[in-house]
Design an enzyme around this catalytic site. Structure first.
Site: not given
Lengths: 314, 276
Positions: A9, A36, A57, A166
């Site tokens: 990320r 995030s 979304e 993640r």
């Protein structure tokens, strides 16, 4: 193996900021997860070209469509579970069907989300995205590759789904090495069996190959970062030259990367094959390693699958 | 208030009458389609393409053109008729609606048909797409405007209200929405299927400037649009009170013709009434 652990990320955020500097047509949308997904880096650098759509979304995907139809290159980010199933109709109707220049970069895919549990662990996003006409599907193996993928997809005009995780992942690719979006990367030469991985499972394939070499098995490893369009040539060549294939993915074994490879082999070149992946079940809360073990995504699982394939080769 | 001479309005009305005729012809020849919701929004479409919008049928990609999105994509026949009348393609091509190989798909497709700005059909998407266009116009410091027609059935859709919030949050005063309030949806009267009222209050609460008009009155459509252009810092919705099937007596207010083509006898009567 002593690989450096790095965040995919973070590289996404970095690549986006660079793109923002280079090109005025880049705009970014997020749905209240920008810290995030790391689109917050872009938002800080180019606030006027960043649009937070809130927890909406469906609205975000259609808004992206309007921006892309007006000449923008649009990056849309949220967690993979919310950026696919929750707005599938919008992606289908307004992004894939009109073939608009939108890159959905979804983070927190697969079971390595960990503690959040099954509600947040999407194991079917590759399946959902790869059946959409016009949609490209890419699963970068590590952090440097994520950076290269973002830079590469920004140059295309097509809809693309990019899946990242993640957790920090081992760095197994060379940041300086050239990268071809349309071609599977040969990670290790070998003649007895081919291990094909995507995402974090490429590193596991490399470890499995080393383990197999202790038993005199010479395994080839392919990094199949691009699941659609599929590099059929490299897959068929590997099957022909090694006579057996194992696929490994952090995704349901149903209709993911392994299924895509299986169909290519069934139609083109029959060899014994085994898919390593999450069985047809939902995940649960737990630590990454515990989950990887329970759902069959370890180095041992790949080694075992390779032995099974080798047995059937005879 | 701007004054329009009677002749100009009569001309728009006669274009609309012809668009109604083409719409029914197309649906009849295709054997399927949505006449009711096509006829209820024809007048708005004609006002947009023949007076309100800045556009050039010979240059559908002109970067400064105003943009139009038909969120209620099932009214495609009316849009195709008006696009053909404007000169985006030949009127003859209208016959190909819904047929194999046609550029005129059952629902609007932006990659196939000149003049179509957004592919629609699945309901509730068009306002958000229009918002994206409005954001792009603001980013590019362009003065073009975005016009969207939404159906009242689309008020059932959650995304409509997500988009309503986004437009007012980002102060999109360059978008104007026409709500085709014909009060009927596929299964019955809107208030019976899913209560929508008080609609004007809802949009006001979402931060919109709200105008209510008779959606078949050209003068009112034009005046309301002019008012919308003058509103700064917030989007405008024009609630257009309309009649489903407007212009063909037996289709007016009829649920039967939401999504059904007329038979031969019905077709002939419609042509007679529309002067075809």
């Amino acid at each position: 193996m002593a690989w450096k652990m790095e965040s995919q990320r973070k590289q996404y955020g970095k690549a986006l900021v660079e793109l923002g500097k280079e090109r005025g047509d880049i705009v970014v949308l997020d749905a209240d997860l920008s810290t995030s997904t790391r689109t917050a880096d872009f938002a800080a650098a180019f606030p006027e070209r960043f649009f937070n759509c809130g927890i909406a979304e469906q609205n975000m995907m259609d808004t992206a469509a309007g921006l892309a139809a007006s000449g923008k290159t649009v990056f849309v980010s949220t967690f993979a579970v919310f950026g696919t199933g929750r707005c599938y109709d919008q992606i289908r109707q307004s992004i894939a069907y009109p073939k608009l220049n939108i890159k959905i970069v979804a983070s927190h895919a697969g079971i390595t989300v960990g503690g959040d549990g099954a509600s947040h662990q999407i194991v079917e996003d590759i399946a959902l995205m790869r059946v959409l006409p016009n949609m490209n599907v890419i699963v970068p193996a590590d952090s440097p590759e994520t950076y290269k993928v973002i830079k590469a997809v920004a140059k295309t005009k097509d809809p693309v789904y990019v899946r990242v995780g993640r957790a920090d992942v081992p760095t197994i690719t060379d940041p300086e090495a050239p990268f071809d979006l349309n071609q599977a990367t040969l990670m290790r030469e070998g003649k007895d069996v081919t291990l094909i991985g995507c995402g974090i499972m490429v590193a596991k394939c490399l470890e499995a190959a080393q383990e197999l070499s202790k038993h005199g098995v010479d395994a080839r490893v392919l990094n199949l970062h691009t699941i659609k369009p599929l590099d059929e040539k490299t897959i068929v060549r590997a099957a022909r030259e090694t006579g057996g294939v194992v696929t490994a993915e952090e995704h349901s074994v149903m209709m993911g990367m392994g299924s895509a490879v299986a169909l290519v082999l069934v139609e083109n070149f029959h060899v014994p094959m085994k898919r390593v992946g999450i069985p047809d079940v939902f995940g649960e809360s737990g630590a990454c390693d515990e989950l990887m073990e329970k759902y069959g995504l370890t180095v041992d699982n790949i080694v075992e699958a390779a032995h099974d394939v080798l047995k059937r080769k005879k | 208030m701007e004054v329009y001479d009677g002749e100009f309005i009569t001309e728009l009305e006669s274009i609309a009458k012809k668009a109604r005729m083409y719409s029914i012809q197309m649906i009849y020849e295709a054997g399927s389609g949505h006449p009711g919701g096509s006829l209820s929004c024809v007048d708005i479409l004609v006002a947009l393409y023949f007076h309100i919008m800045k556009h050039d049928p010979k240059r559908p990609d002109w970067s400064d053109r105003d943009r139009f999105v038909l969120s209620k994509g099932h009214a495609a026949p009316a849009l195709y008729a008006v696009l053909a009348q404007s000169g985006y393609f030949e009127v003859d091509e209208l016959r190909s609606l819904r047929k194999m190989g046609s550029r005129l798909q059952g629902h609007p497709c932006m990659t196939k048909t000149p003049g179509i700005e957004m592919s629609t059909g699945s309901l509730g998407h068009g306002l958000a797409a229009g918002n994206g266009m409005a954001l792009a116009a603001k980013l590019d410091r362009k003065l073009y405007r975005i016009y969207v027609i939404v159906g009242d059935g689309e008020m059932d859709v959650g995304e409509t209200w997500e988009a309503a919030m986004l437009a007012s949050h980002y102060k999109l005063d360059n978008i104007t929405v026409y709500l085709d309030r014909n009060k009927l949806q596929l299964d019955g009267p809107t208030e019976k299927i899913m209560s929508l009222e008080p609609l004007a209050d809802k949009w006001k609460a979402f931060g919109w400037h709200v105008i209510e008009i008779n959606g078949h009155n050209m003068k009112e459509i034009i005046h309301a649009t002019n008012e919308a252009k003058g509103v700064k810092g917030k989007p405008t919705i024009i609630i257009c009170h309309t009649i489903k099937g407007k212009g063909v007596s037996y289709m007016e207010g009829s649920l039967h013709f939401h999504g059904k083509a007329p038979d031969k006898q019905e077709y002939e009567q419609a042509m007679k009434e529309l002067g075809g």
